[in-house]
Design an enzyme around this catalytic site. Structure first.
Site, PDB file in Angstrom:
ATOM      1  N   LYS A 181       0.864  -1.184   0.000  1.00 56.67           N
ATOM      2  CA  LYS A 181       0.000   0.000   0.000  1.00 56.67           C
ATOM      3  C   LYS A 181       0.902   1.236   0.000  1.00 56.67           C
ATOM      4  O   LYS A 181       1.496   1.614   0.997  1.00 56.67           O
ATOM      5  CB  LYS A 181      -0.904   0.010   1.245  1.00 56.67           C
ATOM      6  CG  LYS A 181      -1.880   1.186   1.260  1.00 56.67           C
ATOM      7  CD  LYS A 181      -1.570   2.114   2.409  1.00 56.67           C
ATOM      8  CE  LYS A 181      -2.383   3.379   2.383  1.00 56.67           C
ATOM      9  NZ  LYS A 181      -1.964   4.358   1.356  1.00 56.67           N
ATOM     10  N   GLU A 256       9.856   2.582  10.730  1.00 62.07           N
ATOM     11  CA  GLU A 256      10.893   3.598  10.488  1.00 62.07           C
ATOM     12  C   GLU A 256      10.184   4.940  10.458  1.00 62.07           C
ATOM     13  O   GLU A 256       9.328   5.176   9.608  1.00 62.07           O
ATOM     14  CB  GLU A 256      11.638   3.326   9.178  1.00 62.07           C
ATOM     15  CG  GLU A 256      12.493   2.063   9.218  1.00 62.07           C
ATOM     16  CD  GLU A 256      13.530   2.049  10.340  1.00 62.07           C
ATOM     17  OE1 GLU A 256      13.965   3.133  10.784  1.00 62.07           O
ATOM     18  OE2 GLU A 256      13.879   0.950  10.800  1.00 62.07           O
ATOM     19  N   CYS A 290      13.529  12.019   5.855  1.00 64.37           N
ATOM     20  CA  CYS A 290      13.546  11.664   7.275  1.00 64.37           C
ATOM     21  C   CYS A 290      14.920  11.958   7.863  1.00 64.37           C
ATOM     22  O   CYS A 290      15.053  12.213   9.052  1.00 64.37           O
ATOM     23  CB  CYS A 290      13.185  10.205   7.463  1.00 64.37           C
ATOM     24  SG  CYS A 290      14.198   9.115   6.458  1.00 64.37           S
ATOM     25  N   GLU A 391       9.830  17.672  14.308  1.00 69.90           N
ATOM     26  CA  GLU A 391      10.156  17.451  12.895  1.00 69.90           C
ATOM     27  C   GLU A 391       9.216  18.317  12.048  1.00 69.90           C
ATOM     28  O   GLU A 391       8.008  18.103  12.050  1.00 69.90           O
ATOM     29  CB  GLU A 391       9.934  15.976  12.543  1.00 69.90           C
ATOM     30  CG  GLU A 391      10.288  15.665  11.108  1.00 69.90           C
ATOM     31  CD  GLU A 391       9.950  14.226  10.716  1.00 69.90           C
ATOM     32  OE1 GLU A 391       8.841  13.765  11.013  1.00 69.90           O
ATOM     33  OE2 GLU A 391      10.818  13.577  10.092  1.00 69.90           O
TER      34      GLU A 391
HETATM   35  P1  NAP Z   1       2.204   8.942   7.195  1.00 71.18           P
HETATM   36  O1  NAP Z   1       1.120   9.941   7.117  1.00 71.18           O
HETATM   37  O2  NAP Z   1       2.431   8.255   8.487  1.00 71.18           O
HETATM   38  O3  NAP Z   1       1.871   7.873   6.048  1.00 71.18           O
HETATM   39  C1  NAP Z   1       2.750   6.822   5.730  1.00 71.18           C
HETATM   40  C2  NAP Z   1       1.950   5.701   5.061  1.00 71.18           C
HETATM   41  O4  NAP Z   1       1.060   5.123   6.008  1.00 71.18           O
HETATM   42  C3  NAP Z   1       1.080   6.158   3.899  1.00 71.18           C
HETATM   43  O5  NAP Z   1       1.018   5.139   2.934  1.00 71.18           O
HETATM   44  C4  NAP Z   1      -0.281   6.341   4.568  1.00 71.18           C
HETATM   45  O6  NAP Z   1      -1.366   6.268   3.664  1.00 71.18           O
HETATM   46  C5  NAP Z   1      -0.266   5.159   5.513  1.00 71.18           C
HETATM   47  N1  NAP Z   1      -1.159   5.265   6.668  1.00 71.18           N
HETATM   48  C6  NAP Z   1      -1.501   6.388   7.337  1.00 71.18           C
HETATM   49  N2  NAP Z   1      -2.332   6.072   8.371  1.00 71.18           N
HETATM   50  C7  NAP Z   1      -2.484   4.722   8.353  1.00 71.18           C
HETATM   51  C8  NAP Z   1      -3.213   3.800   9.163  1.00 71.18           C
HETATM   52  N3  NAP Z   1      -3.933   4.202  10.198  1.00 71.18           N
HETATM   53  N4  NAP Z   1      -3.152   2.482   8.862  1.00 71.18           N
HETATM   54  C9  NAP Z   1      -2.404   2.047   7.823  1.00 71.18           C
HETATM   55  N5  NAP Z   1      -1.711   2.887   7.001  1.00 71.18           N
HETATM   56  C10 NAP Z   1      -1.742   4.203   7.272  1.00 71.18           C
HETATM   57  O7  NAP Z   1       3.608   9.557   6.786  1.00 71.18           O
HETATM   58  P2  NAP Z   1       3.983  10.447   5.503  1.00 71.18           P
HETATM   59  O8  NAP Z   1       3.443  11.820   5.712  1.00 71.18           O
HETATM   60  O9  NAP Z   1       3.620   9.729   4.257  1.00 71.18           O
HETATM   61  O10 NAP Z   1       5.579  10.461   5.596  1.00 71.18           O
HETATM   62  C11 NAP Z   1       6.313  11.395   6.312  1.00 71.18           C
HETATM   63  C12 NAP Z   1       6.895  10.795   7.564  1.00 71.18           C
HETATM   64  O11 NAP Z   1       7.654   9.640   7.244  1.00 71.18           O
HETATM   65  C13 NAP Z   1       7.874  11.726   8.265  1.00 71.18           C
HETATM   66  O12 NAP Z   1       7.659  11.675   9.649  1.00 71.18           O
HETATM   67  C14 NAP Z   1       9.245  11.117   7.930  1.00 71.18           C
HETATM   68  O13 NAP Z   1      10.275  11.403   8.826  1.00 71.18           O
HETATM   69  C15 NAP Z   1       8.913   9.675   7.901  1.00 71.18           C
HETATM   70  N6  NAP Z   1       9.924   8.930   7.158  1.00 71.18           N
HETATM   71  C16 NAP Z   1      10.783   8.108   7.843  1.00 71.18           C
HETATM   72  C17 NAP Z   1      11.770   7.412   7.164  1.00 71.18           C
HETATM   73  C18 NAP Z   1      12.710   6.472   7.884  1.00 71.18           C
HETATM   74  O14 NAP Z   1      13.281   5.604   7.245  1.00 71.18           O
HETATM   75  N7  NAP Z   1      12.885   6.616   9.195  1.00 71.18           N
HETATM   76  C19 NAP Z   1      11.901   7.562   5.785  1.00 71.18           C
HETATM   77  C20 NAP Z   1      11.025   8.413   5.123  1.00 71.18           C
HETATM   78  C21 NAP Z   1      10.027   9.085   5.823  1.00 71.18           C
HETATM   79  P3  NAP Z   1      -1.945   7.594   2.938  1.00 71.18           P
HETATM   80  O15 NAP Z   1      -0.862   8.132   2.094  1.00 71.18           O
HETATM   81  O16 NAP Z   1      -3.083   7.054   2.146  1.00 71.18           O
HETATM   82  O17 NAP Z   1      -2.362   8.522   4.022  1.00 71.18           O
END
Ligand code: NAP
Length: 491
Positions: A181, A256, A290, A391
Site C-alpha cells: 500500500k 521507520e 527523514c 520534525e
Molecule cells: P504517514 O502519514 O504516516 O503515512 C505513511 C503511510 O502510512 C502512507 O502510505 C499512509 O497512507 C499510511 N497510513 C496512514 N495512516 C495509516 C493507518 N492508520 N493504517 C495504515 N496505514 C496508514 O507519513 P507520511 O506523511 O507519508 O511520511 C512522512 C513521515 O515519514 C515523516 O515523519 C518522515 O520522517 C517519515 N519517514 C521516515 C523514514 C525512515 O526511514 N525513518 C523515511 C522516510 C520518511 P496515505 O498516504 O493514504 O495517508
C-alpha cells in the site's frame, strides 16, 4: 496497467498477476505539487474488497514462492533491476512531477532503486542460516531462515520508489508474498516499481499493489490476521497506532519513523565543507527527508559568521519547477504540507525567533499554482523550542549556538528522535567522542545527515524506529524467522 480517459491515464491495482480497477470503480486523482493544474493520472481508490482480494492472492501464492529457490527469486529481482535501469530517465521525470523533488534527485532516487534491487538479487545467494557445534558430536545442528508469509508494505511519499524498493526487494528475496500500500500522494512511482517486477517474471499473487487511502486500504490490511509481518515507514503518530494493532494480534512489525537530525559544526571544521553539507542536508528534497538536517548546532565562536554564510547560501537557492534544469528546490508535496510548514514558521516568528532568510510562502512567477515555501533559516534557536524539538519536514533550518562538543552532543541528544547525525571537525579525537556519544542510528563525520547505501543497515534510535533495521544484512532479520534443526543419525 494503464487506460486513458481524455488524455489522463488511469491506473489500476495489481492483484493476483492482473492489473484491475478497484472493485467499486472509484478513482483518486494525482496532481503535480508544482502545478496543481497538471493532473498526472487517476488511480484506483480501493477499499476493503480489494485488500481482501490482494491478501487472498498473496495467501494462494505463499507456499509456492517460499519453495522457489532463492537463486530463482534473485534472478527475477536482477531482471527487474535491469528493466528499471533502462527506464531511469523516465522514472526520475515522473518522480519529480509526482513528488516535487528536482529532476536530478528523481533520477538519483530511481537509480538507487535499481541498486537496491540488484543488491537484494545478490543477497539471495548469501548464507541463510548458521551451523553450530552440538553437545553430541554426531548431531547436525543448524539454523535456517524461513519466510514470514504474507507481509504488508506501507510506505510514505517522500522516497516514493526507493523506500518501496528497499522493503519489497528483501521481502521477495527471502520468500514472502507482499501486499503493498503506497502513499496516496505518490501512486505512480509505486505502479512503475510493480510493473518492472511483474515484467521480470514474478508469479501471480507474489506481489500485490493496492492503491487508496489509509482508512480504506491501510487499516484493513494491518488488521488482517493473515498478514504476518508489517513493514511501515512514515510518521510517528501512525507508527504508534500500527504498533498497537500489531501487538494486539501478535504480528511482527518494523517501524521507520521521523527525525530531528543535528549537524554539529565545530570551530576547527573545514567551514566550506560544512556549509555545503549543512545546506544540502537541510534543503535538498525541500527538506522532506527523514534524514534531513533540521538543526545546525554550531560552536559559539563561529556561530555568527557561519549563520551569515548559511543565510546567504540558503537565500540564494533557486526555487521553482522541479523539472526545470536550473531549479534547486521544488515544492512541498501538498498544500496541507506547505500550509503546515508555513504555519510553524509564522509561529516561530511570532515567538520572536530571529529569522535570517525565507519565512513565507512563495507565490510569484507562477509558484502560486504549487505548494512552495521559501527556504528558511532561523538563528539563535532555543533547543527546547518547537523549532528545536519537532520534525517540521520542510525547508527550514535552525541554528543553535553551543559552547563546545560536550554541550553540542547533549543538545543533539535532547530530542525524542535519533535517526541520523553529522559532525564537522578536523579533530579525530572529537570525531570518535561524537560517534560514541551521539544517540543516532546513522552517524556521519564530515558529510551530510542524509544518505543511505543499500549494503548497510539503516534505521534510527529512540523514537525514530522500532529497534529493527532495514537494508543490508539486517533486512533478512526482519523478513525471515528462524528454525533450529537437530539431525541425528538413525540408531
Ligand atoms: P504517514 O502519514 O504516516 O503515512 C505513511 C503511510 O502510512 C502512507 O502510505 C499512509 O497512507 C499510511 N497510513 C496512514 N495512516 C495509516 C493507518 N492508520 N493504517 C495504515 N496505514 C496508514 O507519513 P507520511 O506523511 O507519508 O511520511 C512522512 C513521515 O515519514 C515523516 O515523519 C518522515 O520522517 C517519515 N519517514 C521516515 C523514514 C525512515 O526511514 N525513518 C523515511 C522516510 C520518511 P496515505 O498516504 O493514504 O495517508
Amino acid at each position: 496497467m494503464t487506460a486513458t480517459t481524455s488524455a489522463v491515464p488511469t491506473y489500476g491495482n495489481y492483484i493476483g498477476g492482473e492489473w484491475r480497477p478497484a472493485a467499486s470503480g472509484a478513482l483518486l486523482e494525482n496532481r503535480n505539487p508544482a502545478d496543481t493544474d497538471d493532473l498526472i493520472g487517476r488511480f484506483a481508490a480501493s477499499g476493503k474488497a480489494d485488500v481482501e482480494a490482494a491478501i487472498a492472492a498473496g495467501a494462494e501464492a505463499a507456499a509456492s514462492w517460499a519453495n522457489t529457490s532463492a537463486i530463482a527469486r534473485g534472478n527475477i529481482l536482477y531482471k527487474a533491476s535491469e528493466l528499471l535501469a533502462a527506464r531511469v530517465e523516465r522514472g526520475g521525470r515522473e518522480l519529480a512531477r509526482e513528488e516535487g523533488k528536482t529532476l536530478k534527485e528523481g533520477i538519483g532516487e530511481t537509480t538507487r532503486a535499481v541498486q537496491i534491487l540488484r543488491y537484494f538479487a545478490g543477497e539471495t545467494a548469501q548464507p541463510n542460516g548458521e551451523h553450530y557445534p552440538s553437545a553430541n558430536p554426531l548431531t547436525l545442528l543448524y539454523t535456517v531462515r524461513e519466510p514470514l508469509g504474507i507481509v504488508a508494505i506501507i510506505t510514505p511519499w517522500n522516497f516514493p520508489i526507493a523506500i518501496p524498493a528497499w522493503k519489497i526487494a528483501p521481502a521477495l528475496a527471502f520468500g514472502n508474498t507482499v501486499v503493498f500500500k503506497p502513499a496516496s500522494l505518490t501512486p505512480l512511482c509505486a505502479v512503475r516499481l510493480v510493473e518492472v517486477l511483474a515484467e521480470a517474471g514474478l508469479p501471480p499473487g507474489v506481489l500485490n499493489l493496492v492503491t487508496g487511502s489509509a482508512g480504506e486500504v491501510g487499516e484493513p490490511l494491518v488488521r488482517d490476521e493473515r498478514v504476518v509481518g508489517i513493514s511501515f515507514t512514515g510518521s510517528n503518530a501512525v507508527g504508534q497506532e500500527l504498533k498497537q494493532i500489531a501487538a494486539e494480534r501478535g504480528a511482527k512489525i518494523q517501524l521507520e519513523l521521523g527525525g530531528k537530525n543535528p549537524a554539529i559544526v565545530l570551530a576547527d571544521a573545514d567551514l566550506d565543507q560544512a556549509l555545503l553539507h549543512v545546506v544540502n542536508g537541510a534543503m535538498m528534497s525541500t527538506g522532506q527527508k527523514c534524514t534531513a538536517t533540521s538543526r545546525a548546532i554550531v560552536e559559539r565562536a563561529i556561530a555568527g559568521p557561519f549563520t551569515q554564510r548559511l543565510g546567504e547560501r540558503i537565500g540564494g537557492l533557486r526555487v521553482g519547477n522541479p523539472l526545470a534544469p536550473e531549479t534547486q528546490i521544488g515544492p512541498l508535496v501538498s498544500e496541507e504540507a506547505a500550509e503546515r510548514v508555513a504555519g510553524e514558521v509564522a509561529q516561530a516568528r511570532q515567538a520572536g525567533v530571529q529569522l535570517v532568510t525565507g519565512g513565507s510562502r512563495l507565490t510569484e512567477n507562477g509558484l502560486n499554482r504549487g505548494h512552495f515555501v521559501a527556504p528558511t533559516l532561523f538563528a539563535d534557536v532555543s533547543p527546547e523550542s518547537r523549532l528545536g524539538q519537532e520534525e517540521l519536514f520542510g525547508p527550514v533550518l535552525g541554528v543553535i549556538p553551543v559552547d563546545g562538543l560536550d554541550e553540542a552532543i547533549a543538545v543533539a541528544n535532547r530530542v525524542r528522535f535519533g535517526l541520523s547525525a553529522s559532525l564537522f571537525t578536523r579533530d579525530l579525537g572529537k570525531a570518535l567522542a561524537f560517534v560514541r556519544g551521539i544517540q543516532a542510528g546513522v552517524v556521519h563525520v564530515n558529510s551530510e545527515t542524509a544518505g543511505a547505501e543499500p549494503q548497510v543497515p539503516f534505521g534510527g534510535m529512540k523514537g525514530s524506529s522500532s529497534y529493527s533495521r532495514e537494508q543490508g544484512k539486517a533486512a533478512r532479520e526482519f523478513f525471515t524467522q528462524l528454525k533450529t534443526v537437530y539431525i541425528d543419525p538413525p540408531a
